[in-house]
Enzyme design. Structure first.
Site, PDB file in Angstrom:
ATOM      1  N   HIS A 144      -3.892  -4.598   0.461  1.00 17.66           N
ATOM      2  CA  HIS A 144      -3.416  -5.066   1.761  1.00 17.66           C
ATOM      3  C   HIS A 144      -3.558  -6.585   1.851  1.00 17.66           C
ATOM      4  O   HIS A 144      -4.541  -7.091   2.387  1.00 17.66           O
ATOM      5  CB  HIS A 144      -4.214  -4.405   2.892  1.00 17.66           C
ATOM      6  N   GLU A 146      -2.096  -8.569   3.817  1.00 16.20           N
ATOM      7  CA  GLU A 146      -2.035  -9.048   5.201  1.00 16.20           C
ATOM      8  C   GLU A 146      -3.425  -9.163   5.814  1.00 16.20           C
ATOM      9  O   GLU A 146      -3.624  -9.891   6.794  1.00 16.20           O
ATOM     10  CB  GLU A 146      -1.147  -8.132   6.054  1.00 16.20           C
ATOM     11  N   CYS A 199       0.835  -1.198   0.000  1.00 17.78           N
ATOM     12  CA  CYS A 199       0.000   0.000   0.000  1.00 17.78           C
ATOM     13  C   CYS A 199       0.874   1.254   0.000  1.00 17.78           C
ATOM     14  O   CYS A 199       1.490   1.572  -1.013  1.00 17.78           O
ATOM     15  CB  CYS A 199      -1.004  -0.019   1.144  1.00 17.78           C
TER      16      CYS A 199
END
Length: 271
Positions: free
Chosen positions: A236, A238, A122
């Protein structure tokens, strides 16, 4: 520093920063440096050991910390400051965080000099592009005609869109067998979250675009050649761990971290 073959690669995570705030109830007037929890978990799931890379305002400390790590991961967070790529902010609220920029730009410089793999997520892909000589759109909705909505504070990670992958790119190889077919191009694609209002504008000369959103916004880049392993994604991954908003219907995030950490392990072992 090389790791044992059975050890987890040490991944240096650049710190998110909350600057001094006399009105904040917790640690009033103190600066805080931290990692977002799911990022640390994603590194661990991917096979790495997350290590916080603090900004101690000392070049020697930065060099020693990165030398003792096997890879550098640039986290998400505050806007990149337009001053970091030679522009003035179009609005005061888009001034970004020049203090954090200076730390991370130096970290990229050190990691490249030491041959450490780098992954940007990001904000991280944006900072990486700036570090290598590129520029950014300060605000997609303002500067890119007919763009998708890439960030909505109220929906936040609930927003999603497809990502078109370039064939033979690192990101396409990472998701081999887990892609869906893009209905418009017939090529490989992903379904990801989207939580950003800045984006890559002029892509750095050394980076290749490896994925775009349907509106053309750059979603992934790479420079994986010879002694360099550098990559970034705009979404993102994660947060794509199966527990995300709306359930695990999107493309998983783990493969991104697994491939990055594999690269760190390979470089550390001299392969």
């Amino acid at each position: 520093m090389s790791v044992r073959h059975d050890a987890r690669p040490r991944i240096a995570l650049t710190a998110c920063i909350l600057h001094e705030d006399p009105d904040r109830r917790l640690f009033k007037g103190k600066a805080l440096q931290f990692s977002e929890q799911k990022m640390a978990h994603a590194v661990w799931r991917g096979g790495g050991l997350p290590i916080q890379l603090l900004d101690l305002r000392e070049r020697e400390a930065l060099e020693q910390a990165i030398a003792a790590s096997d890879g550098l991961l640039l986290q998400g967070g505050a806007d990149v400051a337009p001053s970091s790529y030679g522009e003035e902010p179009l609005r005061p609220e888009w001034s970004g965080d020049a203090v954090r920029d200076r730390h991370e730009l130096a970290a990229v410089e050190v990691a490249l000099a030491l041959g450490k793999p780098i992954l940007g997520v990001c904000r991280g892909i944006q900072l990486l592009n700036v570090a290598l000589g590129g520029s950014l759109y300060q605000d997609i909705q303002t500067q890119v005609a007919d763009s998708l909505v890439h960030r909505d504070w109220h929906q936040y990670e609930g927003i999603e869109h497809g990502v078109r992958l370039e064939r033979d790119s690192w990101i396409s190889a990472v998701f081999e067998g887990e892609q869906f077919t893009d209905p418009e191009t017939g090529g490989p694609g992903l379904l990801t979250n989207t939580i950003h209002h800045q984006a890559l504008k002029q892509v750095a000369d050394t980076l290749e675009v490896s994925a775009r959103a349907p509106d053309g916004i750059v979603e992934a880049v790479e420079d994986i050649r010879g002694d360099r392993w550098v990559a970034g994604v705009q979404w993102h991954p994660e947060w794509l761990d199966g527990s995300e908003v709306g359930g695990p219907h999107r493309s998983p995030g783990n493969p991104v971290f697994e491939r990055f950490i594999d690269a760190c392990r390979e470089r550390a072992s001299g392969k």
